[in-house]
Scaffold this motif. Structure first.
Motif, PDB file in Angstrom:
ATOM      1  N   LEU A   8       0.642  -1.125  -0.008  1.00 16.97           N
ATOM      2  CA  LEU A   8       0.032  -0.401   0.357  1.00 16.97           C
ATOM      3  C   LEU A   8       0.638   1.524   0.517  1.00 16.97           C
ATOM      4  CD1 LEU A   8      -2.907  -0.589   2.205  1.00 16.97           C
ATOM      5  CD2 LEU A   8      -2.757  -1.027  -0.063  1.00 16.97           C
ATOM      6  N   ARG A   9       1.642   1.060   1.032  1.00 24.77           N
ATOM      7  CA  ARG A   9       2.422   2.428   0.498  1.00 24.77           C
ATOM      8  C   ARG A   9       3.311   2.470  -0.306  1.00 24.77           C
ATOM      9  NH1 ARG A   9       6.303   3.316   6.272  1.00 24.77           N
ATOM     10  NH2 ARG A   9       4.264   3.555   7.820  1.00 24.77           N
ATOM     11  N   THR A  10       3.697   1.520  -1.616  1.00 22.72           N
ATOM     12  CA  THR A  10       4.233   1.780  -2.999  1.00 22.72           C
ATOM     13  C   THR A  10       3.125   2.204  -3.478  1.00 22.72           C
ATOM     14  OG1 THR A  10       5.707  -0.163  -1.480  1.00 22.72           O
ATOM     15  CG2 THR A  10       5.520   0.215  -4.302  1.00 22.72           C
ATOM     16  N   PHE A  11       2.256   1.285  -3.373  1.00 22.49           N
ATOM     17  CA  PHE A  11       1.472   2.312  -4.080  1.00 22.49           C
ATOM     18  C   PHE A  11       0.786   3.682  -4.067  1.00 22.49           C
ATOM     19  CE2 PHE A  11      -3.744   2.675  -5.253  1.00 22.49           C
ATOM     20  CZ  PHE A  11      -3.575   1.716  -6.557  1.00 22.49           C
ATOM     21  N   LYS A  12       0.682   4.125  -2.866  1.00 23.00           N
ATOM     22  CA  LYS A  12      -0.062   5.682  -2.507  1.00 23.00           C
ATOM     23  C   LYS A  12       2.039   6.656  -3.044  1.00 23.00           C
ATOM     24  CE  LYS A  12      -2.505   6.196   0.758  1.00 23.00           C
ATOM     25  NZ  LYS A  12      -2.830   5.980   2.887  1.00 23.00           N
ATOM     26  N   ALA A  13       3.260   5.659  -2.687  1.00 23.62           N
ATOM     27  CA  ALA A  13       3.791   6.681  -3.713  1.00 23.62           C
ATOM     28  C   ALA A  13       4.031   7.121  -4.635  1.00 23.62           C
ATOM     29  CB  ALA A  13       5.823   6.327  -2.735  1.00 23.62           C
ATOM     30  N   MET A  55       8.396  -7.311  -6.493  1.00 20.60           N
ATOM     31  CA  MET A  55       7.844  -6.328  -7.123  1.00 20.60           C
ATOM     32  C   MET A  55       7.276  -4.870  -6.346  1.00 20.60           C
ATOM     33  SD  MET A  55       3.555  -8.311  -8.582  1.00 20.60           S
ATOM     34  CE  MET A  55       4.169  -9.601  -7.768  1.00 20.60           C
ATOM     35  N   ILE A  56       7.284  -5.093  -4.864  1.00 20.00           N
ATOM     36  CA  ILE A  56       8.026  -3.936  -4.139  1.00 20.00           C
ATOM     37  C   ILE A  56       9.022  -3.002  -4.482  1.00 20.00           C
ATOM     38  CG2 ILE A  56       7.621  -3.187  -2.097  1.00 20.00           C
ATOM     39  CD1 ILE A  56       5.636  -5.372  -1.178  1.00 20.00           C
ATOM     40  N   LYS A  57      10.006  -4.008  -4.727  1.00 21.99           N
ATOM     41  CA  LYS A  57      11.296  -4.047  -4.964  1.00 21.99           C
ATOM     42  C   LYS A  57      11.148  -2.439  -6.306  1.00 21.99           C
ATOM     43  CE  LYS A  57      16.142  -5.018  -4.818  1.00 21.99           C
ATOM     44  NZ  LYS A  57      17.255  -6.578  -4.766  1.00 21.99           N
ATOM     45  N   MET A  58      10.425  -3.433  -7.657  1.00 16.92           N
ATOM     46  CA  MET A  58      10.138  -2.635  -8.515  1.00 16.92           C
ATOM     47  C   MET A  58       9.783  -1.170  -8.922  1.00 16.92           C
ATOM     48  SD  MET A  58       8.772  -3.619 -12.255  1.00 16.92           S
ATOM     49  CE  MET A  58      10.430  -5.324 -12.489  1.00 16.92           C
ATOM     50  N   GLY A  59       8.608  -1.616  -8.152  1.00 16.83           N
ATOM     51  CA  GLY A  59       7.565   0.058  -7.627  1.00 16.83           C
ATOM     52  C   GLY A  59       8.326   0.511  -6.767  1.00 16.83           C
ATOM     53  N   ARG A  60       9.046   0.573  -6.409  1.00 14.89           N
ATOM     54  CA  ARG A  60      10.093   2.248  -5.193  1.00 14.89           C
ATOM     55  C   ARG A  60      11.039   2.152  -6.552  1.00 14.89           C
ATOM     56  NH1 ARG A  60      10.994  -1.149   0.310  1.00 14.89           N
ATOM     57  NH2 ARG A  60       9.448  -1.179   1.177  1.00 14.89           N
ATOM     58  N   ALA A  61      11.483   0.987  -7.477  1.00 14.88           N
ATOM     59  CA  ALA A  61      12.450   2.048  -8.131  1.00 14.88           C
ATOM     60  C   ALA A  61      12.278   2.380  -9.302  1.00 14.88           C
ATOM     61  CB  ALA A  61      13.246   0.658  -8.841  1.00 14.88           C
TER      62      ALA A  61
END
Length: 104
Positions: A8-13, A55-61
């Motif tokens: 959720l944090r990655t989505f919001k970011a 996938m979280i790592k990719m979203g942050r990247a």
């Protein structure tokens, strides 16, 4: 921190970054929103912890790349673009120096 919370944090970011990077560009804002939502919906049933972390790592990247490397440009005439850099992209101008600095 729980995996769900990280997702959720990655989505919001990603959505917050989308709003600043594509400010005043409705077409880009809509396209980015649809792509972000599509990718998260496509993978919402993933249960493998390793895949979710990847996938979280990719979203942050992706969020970092958008925030640090994307600049808005607008066509203002034939063969002319108007760049609109965000404040966070502007750096102090450091003069070039031929001689290396001495280490302290």
């Amino acid at each position: 921190m729980g995996t769900r919370l990280k997702v959720l944090r990655t989505f919001k970011a990603l959505h917050r970054t989308r709003m600043t990077v594509f400010k005043d560009d409705d077409r880009a804002l809509t396209a980015a929103r649809l792509k972000i939502n599509e990718e998260f919906k496509k993978n919402k049933n993933e249960i493998s912890e390793e895949n979710i972390q990847e996938m979280i790592k990719m979203g942050r990247a992706v969020e970092t790349i958008l925030r640090e490397n994307v600049v808005q440009a607008e066509h203002v005439g034939e063969n002319k673009l108007l760049l609109r850099p965000r404040e966070s992209l502007l750096l102090e101008n450091v003069p070039y120096c031929d001689s290396p600095r001495k280490k302290a």
